[in-house]
Every structure is written in structure tokens, then in C-alpha cells.
Design a protein around this motif. Sequence first.
Motif, PDB file in Angstrom:
ATOM      1  N   ASN A   1      -8.315 -13.289   5.301  1.00  0.00           N
ATOM      2  CA  ASN A   1      -8.223 -14.013   6.578  1.00  0.00           C
ATOM      3  C   ASN A   1      -9.123 -15.244   6.573  1.00  0.00           C
ATOM      4  O   ASN A   1     -10.284 -15.161   6.215  1.00  0.00           O
ATOM      5  CB  ASN A   1      -8.637 -13.115   7.749  1.00  0.00           C
ATOM      6  N   GLY A   2      -8.556 -16.356   7.002  1.00  0.00           N
ATOM      7  CA  GLY A   2      -9.316 -17.599   7.090  1.00  0.00           C
ATOM      8  C   GLY A   2      -9.548 -18.275   5.756  1.00  0.00           C
ATOM      9  O   GLY A   2     -10.174 -19.315   5.688  1.00  0.00           O
TER      10      GLY A   2
ATOM     11  N   GLN B   1     -12.562 -16.124  11.365  1.00  0.00           N
ATOM     12  CA  GLN B   1     -11.604 -15.404  10.509  1.00  0.00           C
ATOM     13  C   GLN B   1     -12.205 -15.094   9.137  1.00  0.00           C
ATOM     14  O   GLN B   1     -12.045 -13.991   8.620  1.00  0.00           O
ATOM     15  CB  GLN B   1     -10.325 -16.217  10.325  1.00  0.00           C
TER      16      GLN B   1
END
Length: 173
Positions: free
Chosen positions: A54-55, A43
Amino acid sequence: MNPIESAMYGVSQLFLTPVLVLVSLLFAYAFYALGAFCWQAVQRSQGRRKGSANGRELLLAWQSNPGLSADELHALALGRMEVARIAARVAPLLGLVATMIPMGPALQALAEGKLAEMSRGLTIAFSAVILALIAAAITYTTVHVRRRWYAQDLLEIERQRARNIQSAQESQP
């Protein structure tokens, strides 16, 4: 054996099964943590290319609540790593305990010439310590890489805060 020695031996033998269960659970947890870590790495990699968060758990938390202080974000990071940190520290200790408990009966079996029984005790001892050390190595690695990731996220948040403050100052007459 005197009564105190017998009591200590008996009590220590009671802990073998619970310790083996805990080592097994830590071993399973280590692979769960490794899977979550790999997913987060994917991610983060995809998010970096797309310019998204993301992540990047701390960045996402800050974006959803910009009022979070650096200390609150740091506490969030520590909370996210807490179970893995505990597992990395406890697994080797339980591995040692799981090694030592069957050693007593194994040595006693050796003294009595019961090699099959001794072999069984040593097999349990060495298997448990190997699984515990593998669990500790996996969780230790994931914790330390995540610590770096969270530090990078905190730096990025501070950069964005500084940019926001500068933009606000420039827009004022």
C-alpha cells in the motif's frame, strides 16, 4: 518614454492577470499535492506494518507487471513526480514576474505622490511572491521525499528480483 519603452511596458502589464492566475493555480495545486503526499505517507506506513505494498506505487506496478525493467520503473517514478517538479521550479519564477510587473506602476505612483495606488501595487507584488514561494516550498518538499520513497521501492524490487532468481536456480535439478 520612447515608443519601444512604452510598448514593452504595455506588453508586460498584459501579463499581470495571467501570471496571478497561474500563481493562484500553483498555490492550490501545492495543497492538492500535499494532501496526496500525506495520504501516500499514511498508506506506506500502514502497508509497512501489514507487510503490503500500500502506498508503494512502483512496487504495486511491478507486482502487476513483473516484466517491467528498472528503467521503465524509473520512468514511471519520474512521470509521477513531473507536475510537482515543474511546479516547484516554475512557482518562484512566476512569483518574481508577479512581483516585478506591479512594481513599475507602483514606482510611477510614488513619483506622482499617489501613495494609495503605490500601496495597492506593492500589496499585489508581495502577496503574489509569498504565495508562489509557499507553493514552491510545498511541492519541492513532496518531490524530494517521494524521490527517496521511489528509490527505496526500486531497491526493494531489485531485492525481490534477486530472491526470485535465486529461488529459481535452487529449484532446478
